[in-house]
Design an enzyme around this catalytic site. Structure first.
Site, PDB file in Angstrom:
ATOM      1  N   THR A 184       4.678  -6.593  -6.298  1.00 21.92           N
ATOM      2  CA  THR A 184       4.644  -5.782  -5.081  1.00 21.92           C
ATOM      3  C   THR A 184       3.794  -6.435  -3.993  1.00 21.92           C
ATOM      4  OG1 THR A 184       4.728  -3.937  -6.628  1.00 21.92           O
ATOM      5  CG2 THR A 184       4.476  -3.383  -4.328  1.00 21.92           C
TER       6      THR A 184
ATOM      7  N   LYS B  90      -1.394  -0.445  -7.451  1.00 20.76           N
ATOM      8  CA  LYS B  90      -0.749  -1.674  -6.933  1.00 20.76           C
ATOM      9  C   LYS B  90      -0.100  -1.413  -5.578  1.00 20.76           C
ATOM     10  CE  LYS B  90       3.808  -0.720  -7.636  1.00 20.76           C
ATOM     11  NZ  LYS B  90       4.875  -0.780  -6.624  1.00 20.76           N
TER      12      LYS B  90
HETATM   13  O1  LIG Z   1       8.901  -1.059  -2.638  1.00 20.39           O
HETATM   14  P1  LIG Z   1       7.611  -0.612  -3.275  1.00 20.39           P
HETATM   15  O2  LIG Z   1       6.410  -1.201  -2.627  1.00 20.39           O
HETATM   16  O3  LIG Z   1       7.570   0.893  -3.403  1.00 20.39           O
HETATM   17  O4  LIG Z   1       7.639  -1.180  -4.776  1.00 20.39           O
HETATM   18  C1  LIG Z   1       8.743  -0.894  -5.589  1.00 20.39           C
HETATM   19  C2  LIG Z   1       8.393  -0.993  -7.068  1.00 20.39           C
HETATM   20  O5  LIG Z   1       7.345  -0.119  -7.395  1.00 20.39           O
HETATM   21  C3  LIG Z   1       8.077  -2.383  -7.521  1.00 20.39           C
HETATM   22  O6  LIG Z   1       7.861  -2.387  -8.920  1.00 20.39           O
END
Ligand SMILES: O=P(O)(O)OC[C@H](O)CO
Ligand SMILES: NC(=O)c1ccc[n+]([C@@H]2O[C@H](COP(=O)([O-])OP(=O)(O)OC[C@H]3O[C@@H](n4cnc5c(N)ncnc54)[C@H](O)[C@@H]3O)[C@@H](O)[C@H]2O)c1
Length: 314
Positions: free
Chosen positions: A229, A172
């Site tokens: 995300t 993701k």
């Molecule tokens: O800020 P990111 O893109 O690392 O996403 C944070 C978390 O994984 C969201 O669940």
């Protein structure tokens, strides 16, 4: 807060100055500014093995790049260990392992698992409603995570599909870079929905090949975290995509971020592992090419749109 209300919690930091700063200000001004640390939280630095001794549960909250080192340090622990990392290990010479694969290599005796799912740290810290997945092959690890963290603000669902939960959390991030690029180029809402949906298909194909179950990718650690995300502006990965689309270099984007963006480090690894398994991941491949400077964002979009037609189920 759920955990500190019910347990004696120690936060260990590798950087002694950072630990002292958090202790004196009762705030993590570098990584989570604006949130008071719970009064009951104790802060430590120094020998992590000594700090970990006799604890009921150990939670590793480093980026993926620090997980191996932490698991080596905690390898003799009797307590369950869970990590929050979402990525593939991206060492130049390494095969690109998921967290549970690293653990099998360096600390196979540990009772271990991952706590994952859609959860921006700022919202969790604010006590806003959040649902997570405690994934482990070991029931005692799932139970320890649920008992420790489940509470009025945080629902924790147990799952024994560690591979599926970890592939969702890693892929993701790469897809969030893709939607950041898409939105930064103002390609529209249709394009974003297409990326999320076809990205989910890529994630599911890879995840099943790596031992995950199809239904896991429709759950919190898959679709749930992908939606959060890919569409939430708190995401560091999404912001990297937005900044690249505005013409910033990757170095500029990462400097502006000041935090880890796991998708940047593992996009190439995702593509490499997929290729080894004969799995097509055109969106992840396009993201890796943009990050490596081999394609401009608009060229990557054109390449994706010009692919030959395929059945939706493929
Ligand atoms: O800020 P990111 O893109 O690392 O996403 C944070 C978390 O994984 C969201 O669940
Ligand atoms: N921030 C979120 O909202 C969030 C939510 C869920 C999961 N995650 C995942 O958690 C992991 C960490 O993310 P983050 O947001 O805390 O990153 P961050 O960049 O904000 O902070 C990383 C922290 O880890 C420390 N660190 C870095 N390398 C280390 C090492 N080798 N050993 C010990 N400590 C080390 C840093 O000093 C810092 O305190 C990532 O894999 C991320 O995907 C983040």
């Amino acid at each position: 807060a759920n955990a500190t209300a019910r347990h004696d919690v120690v936060l260990w930091a590798r950087d002694a100055d950072q630990a002292r700063d958090m202790q004196s200000r009762r705030e993590n001004t570098r990584y989570l500014a604006g949130f008071a640390l719970p009064q009951a939280l104790r802060i430590a630095s120094g020998d992590v093995g000594a700090v970990a001794q006799d604890r009921e549960l150990l939670v590793v909250a480093t980026p993926m790049a620090g997980l191996r080192e932490m698991l080596v340090a905690l390898a003799q622990s009797n307590a369950p260990v869970a990590w929050l990392c979402k990525g593939f290990e991206a060492r130049e010479d390494g095969p690109g392992l998921l967290g549970h694969e690293v653990q099998q290599q360096v600390a196979p005796g540990l009772a271990a698992g991952v706590l994952t799912g859609p959860s921006f740290a700022q919202e969790v810290a604010r006590g806003q409603p959040t649902a997570l997945v405690a994934a482990s092959a070991r029931p005692e690890v799932r139970q320890a995570l649920v008992e420790t963290f489940h509470g009025p603000q945080l629902r924790v669902y147990a799952n024994d599909d560690v591979a599926g939960a970890e592939v969702g959390g890693a892929v993701k991030n790469v897809l969030a870079i893709a939607t950041g690029l898409c939105d930064g180029l103002s390609l529209g809402l249709n394009a974003r929905a297409a990326l999320v949906t076809r990205g989910l298909a890529e994630m599911t194909r890879l995840g099943i090949a790596l031992g995950g179950r199809a239904e896991t990718f429709m759950g919190l650690s898959g679709l749930g975290d992908l939606v959060l995300t890919a569409t939430g502006d708190l995401s560091r990965n999404r912001r990297v995509g937005l900044l690249l689309a505005q013409g910033q270099s990757l170095d500029q984007a990462l400097a502006e971020l000041g935090h880890v963006a796991e998708g940047v480090y593992c996009a190439r690894t995702v593509v490499k592992r997929a290729a080894q398994l004969g799995i097509e991941m055109p969106i992840a491949e396009a993201v890796a090419a943009v990050l490596e400077g081999r394609l401009q964002p608009r060229q990557a979009v054109a390449r994706l749109m010009q692919r030959d037609p395929t059945p939706e189920s493929s």
